[in-house]
Design an enzyme around this catalytic site. Structure first.
Site, PDB file in Angstrom:
ATOM      1  N   CYS A  44       0.801  -1.220   0.000  1.00 25.99           N
ATOM      2  CA  CYS A  44       0.000   0.000   0.000  1.00 25.99           C
ATOM      3  C   CYS A  44       0.837   1.274   0.000  1.00 25.99           C
ATOM      4  O   CYS A  44       0.293   2.361  -0.048  1.00 25.99           O
ATOM      5  CB  CYS A  44      -0.949   0.010   1.182  1.00 25.99           C
TER       6      CYS A  44
ATOM      7  N   ASP B 111       2.793   2.424   2.361  1.00 27.80           N
ATOM      8  CA  ASP B 111       3.042   3.026   3.672  1.00 27.80           C
ATOM      9  C   ASP B 111       4.534   2.988   4.005  1.00 27.80           C
ATOM     10  O   ASP B 111       5.281   2.199   3.455  1.00 27.80           O
ATOM     11  CB  ASP B 111       2.285   2.265   4.768  1.00 27.80           C
TER      12      ASP B 111
ATOM     13  N   CYS C  12      -0.486  -3.973   8.168  1.00 26.02           N
ATOM     14  CA  CYS C  12       0.077  -2.800   8.844  1.00 26.02           C
ATOM     15  C   CYS C  12       0.861  -3.221  10.087  1.00 26.02           C
ATOM     16  O   CYS C  12       1.894  -2.648  10.396  1.00 26.02           O
ATOM     17  CB  CYS C  12      -1.021  -1.829   9.275  1.00 26.02           C
TER      18      CYS C  12
ATOM     19  N   CYS D 265      -1.971   4.931   6.957  1.00 19.60           N
ATOM     20  CA  CYS D 265      -3.367   5.056   7.339  1.00 19.60           C
ATOM     21  C   CYS D 265      -3.510   4.990   8.863  1.00 19.60           C
ATOM     22  O   CYS D 265      -2.533   4.864   9.592  1.00 19.60           O
ATOM     23  CB  CYS D 265      -4.172   3.947   6.687  1.00 19.60           C
TER      24      CYS D 265
END
Lengths: 258, 389
Positions: free
Chosen positions: A38, A40, A107, A63
């Site tokens: 993603c 990140d 995450c 996020c």
């Protein structure tokens, strides 16, 4: 479950993240991880004394759950020995946060990996490995460069207005390329400057560039020019993350080396 | 009450529309296919509604079929046309920034033997005619370009694209969902052969849309059954929803001009003040050729989902093109097509105004936005370069 249906605990850590910041000085090691899924990014700074994590800080581009997992893992790791901290799993983080949406489990992986990298960096400092920085910086052949010469690929610019409102990519070729990038910002909002270096050599020009609207891609190289009849996109290589990606541009300027 | 600024995703049904629909649930419940008087009442209102809705896009009543929404209309237009004309050619052209439904339908057609080309857009999101021309060939049967982008609000040169296709005898489909109710649309002026429109996007009920099919343009049916809608779309017509869409069209015809002037005022003020008060902030999409209700920003160094969550905490509902907020974790294909990097596409914020917004809603955003951005930047490892300099 929606990707943003977070537990109260996740939201608490998102609102009030613990241990945000950076550390400097003796005994400090840094771990950095980018997420290929993603995009990140996480950075952990640990300060180790007698093999115990005395202090820990983080920074995150990501996020809500990326921020919350990073914050949580700093709480879990603080005070632990480095070997204990290495054993923290993504499940531990998710459990402490009272669960994460399934699609966001990666995450917590990211947080665990970034912490591991920081610990690894610390251990490498302890037992310095004789690492060889390979500088294989030979000029690589860019695929499609000849095919698109004059059709979006330029080695010399005689008429800047060619690029009015166009997306231009400029490869670093000394001061002239920086001057050109700055000049082009007057004609188009999108100028991308590509350099293989980690940072630009300090100069008045490069400082100007950093402050301008030019998007600088560090540690990057152009692999291929793509399009139908004219340049439409390029294939880039992010050398730091070792990732390839496509970027839409209308023109590429590769000034001839003097 | 929260401040709702995501009209592009869903709109509340106008209370006047609900009122018009109510009798058709119980009192006038008939099936238009029935031959008795209860059925006749339903037929009458169905056909009257069809006329009103057709007129809204400059079409004739017998060129409009009712569907379950714009996604079905898109499926029907592309798949129905491709199957009908597969002997004339197998090539379809769409743009890089189509709505996700068009992209996924195109993928489905590719898996079934068709060839799909995508037209790149410029940095403002506009499709260029030259790039389209480079892509069409003798085997091209259909071009599909959305009227405006549902994300960045850029309006396409639709009548030019339509004219180009007409001259080459290629059918032209346009999904107008993002633009409907925000600007006058006319299928003849714009040379559109197939068009998808939704009811909810003009404040009608969800679950209804139309497919416009120009006279002489032939498509295959996708939903087969009792032969309703001239055999093109079977299934008993959703009369209450059709009545709702009719009412929504009538209101829109009355109010669109006043309404869009108002949105444009909100939009311009929001864009101007955001760009001047927030450092390292950029407008995505076209500076002028954009929908009057759309403001789309990106902020260096921060990620869209955390932006969205921060607004949520302040009771403001907004949208983002960030990967983290999507089902696939992929960043918005539209933002990537503009030439943005993944990290830039991540930091996007979409605000779309609608009928029930007020001037104060712009103030609410402007009050909290700079604080939210600077808090998230303090957490971000990507923003440190800027803070030092």
């Amino acid at each position: 479950m929606k990707s943003t249906q977070y537990s109260e605990k996740v939201l608490d850590h998102f609102r009030n993240p613990r241990n945000v910041g950076t550390l400097e000085g003796k005994g400090v090691a840094v771990g950095r991880v980018g997420n290929p899924v993603c995009g990140d990014l996480m950075e952990f700074y640990i300060k180790v004394k007698d093999d115990r994590i005395e202090d820990i800080k983080f920074k995150t581009f990501g996020c809500g759950s990326a921020i919350a997992t990073a914050s949580m893992i700093t709480e879990l790791a603080k005070g632990k020995t480095v070997d204990e901290a290495l054993k923290i799993t993504r499940q531990d983080v998710a459990d402490e946060l009272e669960g994460l949406p399934p699609i966001k489990m990666h995450c917590s992986n990211l947080a665990a990996d970034a912490l591991k990298n920081a610990i690894k960096a610390y251990k490498e400092k302890q037992e310095p490995l004789s690492k060889q920085e390979t500088m294989a910086e030979g000029p690589k052949k860019i695929v499609g460069m000849d095919q698109f010469k004059g059709q979006g690929v330029y080695e010399e610019i005689y008429d800047l207005s060619l690029f009015k409102d166009r997306r231009v990519m400029i490869l670093e070729r000394g001061e002239r390329s920086i001057e050109l990038a700055l000049e082009l910002t007057k004609l188009t909002p999108r100028v991308v400057f590509v350099t293989g270096k980690k940072s630009l050599d300090a100069s008045i020009l490069s400082e100007k560039l950093a402050k301008s609207s030019v998007k600088i891609l560090y540690e990057s190289e152009l692999l291929e020019v793509r399009g139908l009849n004219t340049v439409e996109k390029v294939l880039m290589h992010d050398m730091n993350e070792d990732e390839e990606y496509e970027l839409f541009v209308d023109g590429v300027v590769i000034l001839r080396n003097e | 009450m929260s401040v709702y600024l995501d009209y592009q995703s869903a709109k509340p049904v106008d209370p006047r529309v609900i009122e018009a629909m109510l009798p058709y649930f119980h009192e006038k419940f008939g099936n238009p296919s029935s031959l008795h008087s209860v059925g006749d009442t339903a037929t009458e209102i169905l056909e009257e509604s069809r006329k009103t809705i057709a007129r809204f896009i400059g079409a004739d009543h017998d060129e409009v079929i009712f569907t379950s929404g714009a996604t079905e209309s898109n499926n029907h237009a592309l798949i129905g046309y491709a199957l009908r004309h597969k002997d004339s050619g197998n090539h379809i052209v769409i743009s890089e920034i189509e709505h996700i439904s068009i992209h996924n339908i195109a993928k489905y057609l590719e898996r079934n033997g068709f060839v799909v080309s995508k037209i790149p857009v410029d940095q403002f999101g506009r499709v260029s005619l030259e790039k389209l021309a480079e892509r069409v060939s003798e085997t091209t049967i259909l071009v599909s370009v959305g009227y405006a982008s549902d994300e960045i609000g850029t309006i396409q040169p639709i009548s030019d694209i339509g004219k180009f296709c007409r001259e080459r005898n290629i059918a032209f489909h346009s999904d107008i969902v993002a633009a409907e109710g925000l600007m006058p649309i006319d299928v003849n002026r714009e040379n559109i052969d197939l068009l998808s429109m939704s009811s909810n996007d003009i404040y009608g009920p969800k679950g209804l849309g139309i497919l416009y099919v120009r006279k002489g343009t032939r498509i295959n049916p996708l939903i087969i059954g009792g032969g309703q809608e001239r055999g093109l779309r079977s299934g008993t017509e959703n009369v209450p929803a059709v009545v709702g869409m009719k009412r929504a069209v009538e209101i829109m015809q009355q109010e669109m001009s006043e309404e869009t002037t108002r949105f444009q005022r909100y939009r311009d003020r929001l864009i101007e003040e955001t760009l001047t008060t927030v450092p390292r902030c950029y407008l995505n999409g076209h500076p002028t050729d954009r929908l009057p209700n759309n403001a789309h920003f990106r902020f260096d160094g921060i990620e869209g989902e955390s932006l969205l969550l921060s607004f949520k905490e302040k009771n403001i509902e907004v949208s983002t093109g960030s990967a983290c907020s999507s089902k696939t974790l992929e960043p918005s294909h539209t933002l990537i097509a503009l030439g943005l990097l993944h990290e830039e596409a991540h930091g996007s914020l979409e605000i779309t105004f609608g009928r029930f917004n007020e001037d104060g809603d712009v103030d609410s955003v402007l009050e909290v936005l700079p604080g939210i951005v600077s808090r998230l930047r303090k957490l971000s490892p990507l923003y440190k370069e800027e803070t030092k300099s």
